[in-house]
Structure formats: C-alpha cells, structure tokens
Write a protein that holds these residues in place. Sequence first.
Motif, short mmCIF file in Angstrom:
data_model
loop_
_atom_site.label_atom_id
_atom_site.label_comp_id
_atom_site.label_asym_id
_atom_site.label_seq_id
_atom_site.Cartn_x
_atom_site.Cartn_y
_atom_site.Cartn_z
N SER A 8 0.83 -1.21 0.00
CA SER A 8 0.00 0.00 0.00
C SER A 8 0.85 1.25 0.00
CB SER A 8 -0.93 0.00 1.23
OG SER A 8 -1.81 -1.09 1.19
N TRP A 9 1.91 1.22 0.79
CA TRP A 9 2.80 2.39 0.84
C TRP A 9 3.56 2.55 -0.46
CZ3 TRP A 9 3.21 6.81 2.84
CH2 TRP A 9 4.42 7.52 2.82
N SER A 223 10.10 9.91 -3.46
CA SER A 223 8.78 10.03 -2.83
C SER A 223 8.67 9.18 -1.58
CB SER A 223 7.69 9.61 -3.83
OG SER A 223 7.80 8.25 -4.19
N ASN A 224 9.80 8.69 -1.08
CA ASN A 224 9.80 7.81 0.09
C ASN A 224 9.62 8.63 1.37
OD1 ASN A 224 9.96 5.60 1.73
ND2 ASN A 224 12.20 5.49 1.70
N GLY A 225 8.42 9.14 1.52
CA GLY A 225 8.08 9.94 2.69
C GLY A 225 6.72 10.56 2.49
N ALA A 229 6.02 12.76 -1.07
CA ALA A 229 4.96 12.29 -1.96
C ALA A 229 3.91 13.37 -2.16
CB ALA A 229 4.32 11.01 -1.40
N PHE A 230 3.55 14.06 -1.09
CA PHE A 230 2.60 15.17 -1.19
C PHE A 230 3.13 16.27 -2.10
CE2 PHE A 230 1.91 19.47 0.54
CZ PHE A 230 0.57 19.64 0.22
N TRP A 304 2.10 4.95 6.27
CA TRP A 304 3.47 5.40 6.57
C TRP A 304 3.96 4.76 7.87
CZ3 TRP A 304 5.99 7.67 10.58
CH2 TRP A 304 7.25 8.24 10.32
N VAL A 305 3.11 4.74 8.88
CA VAL A 305 3.50 4.17 10.18
C VAL A 305 3.83 2.69 10.02
CG1 VAL A 305 2.68 3.58 12.49
CG2 VAL A 305 2.22 5.85 11.55
N GLU A 306 2.99 1.98 9.28
CA GLU A 306 3.25 0.55 9.07
C GLU A 306 4.55 0.33 8.30
OE1 GLU A 306 1.80 -1.74 10.48
OE2 GLU A 306 -0.26 -1.15 10.95
N ALA A 307 4.78 1.14 7.27
CA ALA A 307 5.97 0.98 6.45
C ALA A 307 7.24 1.35 7.21
CB ALA A 307 5.86 1.82 5.18
N ASN A 308 7.12 2.21 8.22
CA ASN A 308 8.29 2.68 8.97
C ASN A 308 8.29 2.19 10.42
OD1 ASN A 308 9.75 4.92 7.18
ND2 ASN A 308 7.54 5.12 6.87
N SER A 309 7.54 1.13 10.69
CA SER A 309 7.39 0.68 12.08
C SER A 309 8.71 0.28 12.72
CB SER A 309 6.40 -0.50 12.12
OG SER A 309 6.87 -1.56 11.31
N ASP A 310 9.66 -0.20 11.90
CA ASP A 310 10.96 -0.60 12.46
C ASP A 310 11.76 0.60 12.97
OD1 ASP A 310 10.35 -3.19 11.82
OD2 ASP A 310 11.50 -3.20 9.95
N CYS A 311 11.45 1.79 12.47
CA CYS A 311 12.20 2.99 12.86
C CYS A 311 11.53 3.78 13.97
CB CYS A 311 12.39 3.90 11.64
SG CYS A 311 13.23 3.11 10.25
#
Length: 583
Positions: A8-9, A223-225, A229-230, A304-311
């Motif tokens: 999705s991300w 666009s990795n953010g 992306a916006f 975004w939260v799911e894609a960056n959960s490790d950080c």
Amino acid sequence: MSHVDNDSWQKHQSNAVKAFLKTAVVIDNQPWVKSSNRNVHLPISTDTGFGDENTFVLENPDVEISEHNEHDLNIRAISDVFAEKGIACAFVLPDDDAGEERDSKVNKVLQAAKISDLIVIDWYLERQSSSLTLEILEKIAKADDSDNGRLRLLCVYTGEPLGEEIFDEIKQYLKRGGVTVNDVSDIDYCAENASTIVILRNKTDTQAATLPDELIRLFTRFSNGLIPAFALASVGAIRDNTHHMLTRFGNWLDSSYIANKLITNPSSDVSEMLRDLFVTECDNALGLEKISDKYLSNDIIKHWVEANSDCIGDCQVNANYSINRDTILMLLDAGNITDKGFDLPNNSFFKLAENKRNLISESLAGGVDNSKKSEYEFGRLVAFKREAFGRSKLTGSADWTPTLTSGTLLRYCLPEKNKEPMDVEVAEAGATIIDGERNSILTVDKSKEIKYEYLICFTPACDTLRLKDKTPFVFLKAFEDAKKYSLVVNDDSRCEIHLRLEQKKPVIRTFDFMPDPETQKIRAIQDDGDIFSFTDSNGIKFTWLGELRYSRTSSEMAALVSNWMRIGISDSEFIRLAGAGKF
C-alpha cells in the motif's frame, strides 16, 4: 510489517511519482529505429523551427541502413514506453560528422536538461570518448547546485561493459559540479543524495524498452516519505492544470491591470496582488485534485506508520504507558487532541500533558536528535518565506538580492561600547537604558557579553517602498534562548540559533538606511561566500538571515500591539470569572 501494508505504501509512492513525472530527455549520438524489415540509423537532424535542441526530422529515411550494434539506441522503443506512461520524451542527437561545435552540443543538452525530470545520456557522445558526456554532467551539476538542489534522475546509458571505473568517474565529475552522491548499497551502479539519483546502465543488459520503467521505479526513492509524496503530487497537479490556469490570465486584463496600478497608492500593491491571485489559482488546482485528501489523510499516515514501524521508537510517558507504533495508530483514530489529552473511540481517555507531547515527535523520528532536526526544519519551513542559509532557492534568471521589508530577520555585531559592563544596580533591576546617540533602547544582560543581536523588521511593508531619502526602520529584538524559543534559524555556519520574541518587555531599535536610487528600496549587497548584507547610514553592517512569512510577521506584530493596548481593571472580577464559566 505486513506485505499488504508495504504494498500500500509503495503504491502510494508510485502514484505520487506518476502524477509528477512529465518530461524526459535522451541524449545519444547513435540513434536507430527498428522497422519491420530493416534497421535505420538516423542521419543529421534539421531545424524544424520549434527548437532544434528538442526535435529532429529525418532528411532521408532510406539512407544508411545497417544492423545496429551495442552502442546504438532504439529511440522508438524508448519513446513508446515513455509515451505510454504520459511522459513527453525529447531527443538531443549530436552528430559526429556534422562538424558541429562542441559548445553548441553542450548548450543544446543543457537547455533540454533544464526542463527535464529524467535524463538519459550516452557514455560516448563522441567516438570512443567520454569527455563530452563528463563535461555535460559537470555543468548539469553546477546548474543544479546553483539552484540549491534540483530533483533529478540521471542515467548514463552505454554499450560499454559496466565497471566501477566508469561509475567513479561519473560521480567525480558530478562532485566537481557541486553535487556529491553516495552509493546505494542494494542497487548496482546507483548513487544518490537528497535531490539527485545517478545510475549507470548497459544498453544490452537493460533494453531500451525496459529502461523507462526502471527509471520511474528508481524515481520513487524521491517520494519515500509522506511530505515528499505530497509535494511531488502537488507539483504534478499544478502541471496538469497549467493550461487552464493560463486561461484565467488573458490579455483582456492588461488594460485594467495598468489602470489599477496607476490609480493605486502604493502602485506596487497591485503587482503583489496579481502574484497572490496566481498563487491562489495554484491552490485551486490542489483543491480540485484533492491532493491533501489523497496524500495527507490519516489513512495514508497509517500506511506510513506501518511501512516505517521498524524505525519508530518506544518513548516512556510514565510507568503505565508509552508512545510507540501502536499508540500512534490508536491516536490517529482518536481524532483531535484536547487540553489534557485524547478522547478515544472506546469512550476512554488517553492523558497526555503538554510537557510530554514532544514524545510523539521523538517516537516517530526514532530519537531525540532526529526529532529536533525534523522539528527545526519544519519550524523554519512554516516561519520563513525564504532563508539565507537553509533550503531556499536564492538565485534566478536575474541578479536577485533581498530587500529590507516587514519580517526581514537581521543579525549584527554590537559595537564595542555596548559590550562594556553596565551599572550593577541597573542591571540587577532589569531596567532599560536609553542610548542617546542612537536613540534606541538597550536591555542590559550582565550575565554574559553579547556578541550578536538579532532583529526583526516591523516597519510596515508599504513604508519600505518608493523611498527617496534616508529612512528610519523599526526592529524588534529577538533574544537568544535555547530553552524557551519561538523561532529557529540557521546562521552562516549552519548552526541553529534559537530565538525568543519578547512581547511583554519588548526591545525596539531604530536604524536609518539609504535607499537604492533605481529601485527606491533598501537593497542588500552580496558579499563573499553568498552572504547578503545591509549597511545603515552610520556604517553598521547587518547580515541577512531570512524573511518571515507575512502571516507570521503580522501575528507577531498583532501580539505586540495587543500587549501595548492592555487596559487596567474596568469590570467586576466576579462578573469576569462568571463570563469565563468559572462558576
């Protein structure tokens, strides 16, 4: 992180890139077209009248038929794929045998590169020589560096076997132009920085028909953010609506604009108004395309939260709970924060005092230092229209220099006499002293010797125009305060300066400046090292640090005036408290 969430991300990033990408340019000296029964090498192009740097025509399509080799570029294959993606592809085709001057070849490429998001360039633009390509890469880098960064993907496309020697030379010449890139560990022959991606690809291993898809896929790294992306999608929406926007600003408005400019005082307000109207049309384009809903909504933030959960970090609020990935997802569903915390959908309450709310930023950023870095950048973006030592673009087609206006932030070194210790009794009383020589107010700080002073211009913008004689400008002093601050700015050493604006005990200063005779404004001059400065009529030099946005300047001025306009007790205290709902 689930595979679905990651998909999705990635889809979100890809949509932003597709909305943004509009132009590509391909530079190659060995183009060929594959037809049904033969391979046609393209001869010299002729000027069509539409700018020969972007277009070509075949003088004789039946000439020079031969099998292609590993150095040839199949322009039909690459142009067809770009067209399918909605990307306009231009070609610059230098000819080895045309006797064209080297400078002319370079200029054509640079002109085409100015408006291109993607650049594909052959390693050998001259027979068995990469010198022309390297010269072009260096000059593209210089142009991008002068713009304080320009989003760009460069692909060096070659028939030569790939090797570190070639790629190192590419990176070296980009660095000579001011663009330093670092290798991407998981992609062969790929390097990047915040605004540039460069890759090296072989024409046999990566066919022309597959190259555009790889370039578009690599562009998603920009666009990795959430905000990148916006921004990409926003620019794309403005590009899509450009031609409609132009229909709102036709020549039927010329006479009325000139008339209004002549009968308005100050006349420059009409020019500013027209600029604001055009900006409003850009805003309308973003509204019509629902860019904020598509790219900044809570659902997108969850991706975004799911894609960056490790950080995302785990920040302890107290012994009972902490701020972490699960907490943030929960708070996104809660809605708006209140004075004491969040009302949760299950009718419970998540208490979060004001002095603990920084933990949300620290958790999302993955640490205190990352949080501060991000928050300071965001704070400067919100506060400043342009910065001297930030990410603002300060160069253009003309020799632009700042003008002294409402919201201008300056720094100057205090004269030596003002660094001498003041009377102890006065200093302990926290009083102000009138400096008669400059007719200004000096606040005493006996705790340390002050080296610099920071000033924000509060002279109304309309009083900074059409100046003919020496003119006084009014400034509010901003105090350095690392604990309690409302403004963060970078100085010329790229250090962050924390400034506090004092409304209850303001320090006001006045300095006189002589206007530029031609523009009738107070204009800065550019010193060595791209530093802009103003000099007052007494020879005091001020370093320009930036210009606050009009809304922020107006807010600070309103707060100052509101404090000055306070009146004493004029009502029953009982009635005042009752009116505030205290009883």
